[in-house]
Motif scaffolding. Structure first.
Motif, PDB file in Angstrom:
ATOM      1  N   ILE A  46       2.603  -7.298  -2.241  1.00  0.00           N
ATOM      2  CA  ILE A  46       2.528  -5.909  -1.768  1.00  0.00           C
ATOM      3  C   ILE A  46       3.876  -5.509  -1.174  1.00  0.00           C
ATOM      4  O   ILE A  46       4.402  -6.196  -0.306  1.00  0.00           O
ATOM      5  CB  ILE A  46       1.427  -5.749  -0.688  1.00  0.00           C
ATOM      6  CG1 ILE A  46       0.035  -5.884  -1.296  1.00  0.00           C
ATOM      7  CG2 ILE A  46       1.573  -4.396   0.023  1.00  0.00           C
ATOM      8  CD1 ILE A  46      -1.093  -5.846  -0.260  1.00  0.00           C
ATOM      9  N   HIS A  47       4.447  -4.395  -1.679  1.00  0.00           N
ATOM     10  CA  HIS A  47       5.707  -3.938  -1.096  1.00  0.00           C
ATOM     11  C   HIS A  47       5.771  -2.436  -0.882  1.00  0.00           C
ATOM     12  O   HIS A  47       6.746  -1.935  -0.322  1.00  0.00           O
ATOM     13  CB  HIS A  47       6.894  -4.408  -1.953  1.00  0.00           C
ATOM     14  CG  HIS A  47       6.848  -3.882  -3.351  1.00  0.00           C
ATOM     15  ND1 HIS A  47       7.283  -2.636  -3.680  1.00  0.00           N
ATOM     16  CD2 HIS A  47       6.367  -4.434  -4.495  1.00  0.00           C
ATOM     17  CE1 HIS A  47       7.090  -2.449  -4.984  1.00  0.00           C
ATOM     18  NE2 HIS A  47       6.535  -3.508  -5.493  1.00  0.00           N
ATOM     19  N   CYS A  48       4.771  -1.671  -1.352  1.00  0.00           N
ATOM     20  CA  CYS A  48       4.836  -0.226  -1.140  1.00  0.00           C
ATOM     21  C   CYS A  48       3.452   0.379  -1.301  1.00  0.00           C
ATOM     22  O   CYS A  48       2.486  -0.318  -1.609  1.00  0.00           O
ATOM     23  CB  CYS A  48       5.817   0.436  -2.120  1.00  0.00           C
ATOM     24  SG  CYS A  48       5.271   0.412  -3.843  1.00  0.00           S
ATOM     25  N   MET A  49       3.355   1.702  -1.108  1.00  0.00           N
ATOM     26  CA  MET A  49       2.047   2.356  -1.174  1.00  0.00           C
ATOM     27  C   MET A  49       1.462   2.349  -2.580  1.00  0.00           C
ATOM     28  O   MET A  49       0.252   2.433  -2.753  1.00  0.00           O
ATOM     29  CB  MET A  49       2.127   3.791  -0.650  1.00  0.00           C
ATOM     30  CG  MET A  49       2.203   3.833   0.862  1.00  0.00           C
ATOM     31  SD  MET A  49       2.111   5.501   1.521  1.00  0.00           S
ATOM     32  CE  MET A  49       0.421   5.903   1.091  1.00  0.00           C
ATOM     33  N   HIS A  50       2.331   2.255  -3.586  1.00  0.00           N
ATOM     34  CA  HIS A  50       1.829   2.153  -4.959  1.00  0.00           C
ATOM     35  C   HIS A  50       1.016   0.863  -5.115  1.00  0.00           C
ATOM     36  O   HIS A  50      -0.042   0.853  -5.739  1.00  0.00           O
ATOM     37  CB  HIS A  50       2.987   2.182  -5.954  1.00  0.00           C
ATOM     38  CG  HIS A  50       2.558   1.945  -7.366  1.00  0.00           C
ATOM     39  ND1 HIS A  50       1.980   2.916  -8.140  1.00  0.00           N
ATOM     40  CD2 HIS A  50       2.587   0.832  -8.127  1.00  0.00           C
ATOM     41  CE1 HIS A  50       1.677   2.392  -9.326  1.00  0.00           C
ATOM     42  NE2 HIS A  50       2.041   1.138  -9.346  1.00  0.00           N
ATOM     43  N   CYS A  51       1.516  -0.188  -4.554  1.00  0.00           N
ATOM     44  CA  CYS A  51       0.822  -1.479  -4.618  1.00  0.00           C
ATOM     45  C   CYS A  51      -0.554  -1.380  -3.969  1.00  0.00           C
ATOM     46  O   CYS A  51      -1.557  -1.778  -4.565  1.00  0.00           O
ATOM     47  CB  CYS A  51       1.620  -2.556  -3.897  1.00  0.00           C
ATOM     48  SG  CYS A  51       3.256  -2.862  -4.577  1.00  0.00           S
ATOM     49  N   THR A  52      -0.594  -0.868  -2.743  1.00  0.00           N
ATOM     50  CA  THR A  52      -1.883  -0.811  -2.041  1.00  0.00           C
ATOM     51  C   THR A  52      -2.834   0.132  -2.760  1.00  0.00           C
ATOM     52  O   THR A  52      -4.029  -0.115  -2.823  1.00  0.00           O
ATOM     53  CB  THR A  52      -1.696  -0.385  -0.570  1.00  0.00           C
ATOM     54  OG1 THR A  52      -0.982   0.836  -0.510  1.00  0.00           O
ATOM     55  CG2 THR A  52      -0.956  -1.446   0.221  1.00  0.00           C
TER      56      THR A  52
HETATM   57 CU   LIG Z   1       4.623  -1.383  -4.635  1.00  0.00          CU
END
Ligand SMILES: [Cu+2]
Length: 67
Positions: free
Chosen positions: A11-17
């Motif tokens: 997980i590294h950004c809101m797209h991931c979550t």
């Molecule tokens: Cu991401």
């Protein structure tokens, strides 16, 4: 009903979550999915037919494997 928190290093950004939230929410038996972006954690509340192994398998399939 069970609740498990998964640590997901990818997980590294809101797209991931967002992706994780969408995919897990579609699993039969999953009641709620809470994501923690800074903590890189996902907390899932579920009942059968969902289980820990299926959730881990789905996370691996979408390339966010649980640590
Ligand atoms: Cu991401």
């Amino acid at each position: 009903m069970s609740t498990i928190s998964y640590s997901i290093p990818a997980i590294h950004c809101m797209h991931c979550t967002h992706t994780i939230q969408l995919e897990l929410s579609e699993m039969e038996g999953v009641e709620s999915v809470q994501t923690d972006l800074p903590g890189k954690q996902v907390t899932v509340t579920f009942a059968p037919p969902a289980d820990d192994a299926k959730i881990r398998a789905l996370l691996a399939e979408i390339e966010y494997p649980a640590a």
